[in-house]
Design an enzyme around this catalytic site. Structure first.
Site, PDB file in Angstrom:
ATOM      1  N   GLY A  45       0.834  -1.190   0.000  1.00 42.21           N
ATOM      2  CA  GLY A  45       0.000   0.000   0.000  1.00 42.21           C
ATOM      3  C   GLY A  45       0.871   1.242   0.000  1.00 42.21           C
ATOM      4  N   GLN A  50       2.818   9.882   1.506  1.00 45.64           N
ATOM      5  CA  GLN A  50       4.110   9.206   1.574  1.00 45.64           C
ATOM      6  C   GLN A  50       5.038   9.576   0.420  1.00 45.64           C
ATOM      7  OE1 GLN A  50       2.228   5.153   2.325  1.00 45.64           O
ATOM      8  NE2 GLN A  50       4.147   5.044   3.476  1.00 45.64           N
ATOM      9  N   CYS A  92       6.038   0.032   7.575  1.00 44.40           N
ATOM     10  CA  CYS A  92       5.589   1.181   6.806  1.00 44.40           C
ATOM     11  C   CYS A  92       6.744   1.641   5.926  1.00 44.40           C
ATOM     12  CB  CYS A  92       5.160   2.289   7.773  1.00 44.40           C
ATOM     13  SG  CYS A  92       4.649   3.804   6.953  1.00 44.40           S
ATOM     14  N   LEU A  93       6.440   1.958   4.674  1.00 42.52           N
ATOM     15  CA  LEU A  93       7.487   2.419   3.760  1.00 42.52           C
ATOM     16  C   LEU A  93       8.114   3.727   4.234  1.00 42.52           C
ATOM     17  CD1 LEU A  93       5.776   1.578   0.343  1.00 42.52           C
ATOM     18  CD2 LEU A  93       7.498   0.249   1.591  1.00 42.52           C
ATOM     19  N   HIS A 134      -4.387   1.014   7.542  1.00 39.92           N
ATOM     20  CA  HIS A 134      -3.053   1.625   7.526  1.00 39.92           C
ATOM     21  C   HIS A 134      -3.014   2.812   6.556  1.00 39.92           C
ATOM     22  CE1 HIS A 134       1.467   1.242   7.840  1.00 39.92           C
ATOM     23  NE2 HIS A 134       1.354   1.961   6.740  1.00 39.92           N
ATOM     24  N   GLU A 135      -3.528   2.612   5.345  1.00 36.67           N
ATOM     25  CA  GLU A 135      -3.470   3.677   4.335  1.00 36.67           C
ATOM     26  C   GLU A 135      -4.402   4.839   4.684  1.00 36.67           C
ATOM     27  OE1 GLU A 135      -0.968   3.636   2.406  1.00 36.67           O
ATOM     28  OE2 GLU A 135      -0.527   1.562   2.942  1.00 36.67           O
ATOM     29  N   HIS A 138      -2.808   7.027   7.143  1.00 36.92           N
ATOM     30  CA  HIS A 138      -1.867   7.975   6.514  1.00 36.92           C
ATOM     31  C   HIS A 138      -2.598   9.231   6.040  1.00 36.92           C
ATOM     32  CE1 HIS A 138       2.110   6.285   6.460  1.00 36.92           C
ATOM     33  NE2 HIS A 138       1.687   5.135   5.968  1.00 36.92           N
TER      34      HIS A 138
END
Length: 169
Positions: A45, A50, A92-93, A134-135, A138
């Site tokens: 994702g 991000q 997480c990226l 999660h997304e 963000h």
């Protein structure tokens, strides 16, 4: 185009994103670039904040590119319903190399718009429910470390500050 991924500590990651209002060719290009960026980083994702864009837009593919039908675009998403609980390792990226057991709903239903602005509702469980939450977090200016214990969260923040001082972040 592969975007650089914004790392924890940047304001865009902790600020609620603005709604997507234009559903046009520029959005299609951005979505294609977001998928390319996510795959290059081995993610499932990616949210627009991000990559430094404060837009309520995310892409998800829990198949990691193996199943074209698994590609999801969520513009202006919101969670309508969540139930159950799962506690899994989450990363997480924007926080590379940090993982923590994170509680999330086992099932979640979201309402969002696709790339053409058409509204849809979708439910998922397991990894997909986790990715939805999660997304969307963000897009609301939240990161997964807000769900872990205080000691683990402080440990991660301390390590990140040390890496920043050393120029490694």
């Amino acid at each position: 185009m592969i975007y650089p991924i914004v790392k924890y500590g940047r304001e865009v990651l902790e600020t609620p994103a603005k709604p997507v209002t234009e559903f046009d060719g520029k959005l299609e290009k951005l979505v294609a670039d977001m998928f390319e960026t996510m795959y290059a980083a081995n993610g499932v994702g990616l949210a627009a904040p991000q990559i430094g864009l404060p837009l309520r837009l995310s892409v998800i593919d829990t198949s990691c590119g193996d199943d074209p039908k698994a590609k999801l675009v969520l513009a202006n998403p919101e969670i309508l319903f969540a139930e159950g609980e799962q506690v899994q390792e989450e990363g997480c990226l924007s926080l590379p190399d940090f993982r923590a057991k994170t509680p999330r709903p086992e099932r979640a239903t979201v309402r969002a718009q696709n790339m053409r602005g058409q509204e849809f509702t979708m439910s998922g469980e397991g990894l997909l429910a986790r990715a939805f939450c999660h997304e969307i977090d963000h897009l609301n200016g939240k990161l997964f470390i807000q769900y872990v214990g205080r000691l683990k969260r402080e440990s991660i923040k301390r390590k990140v500050r040390k890496m920043m001082k050393a120029g490694e972040w």
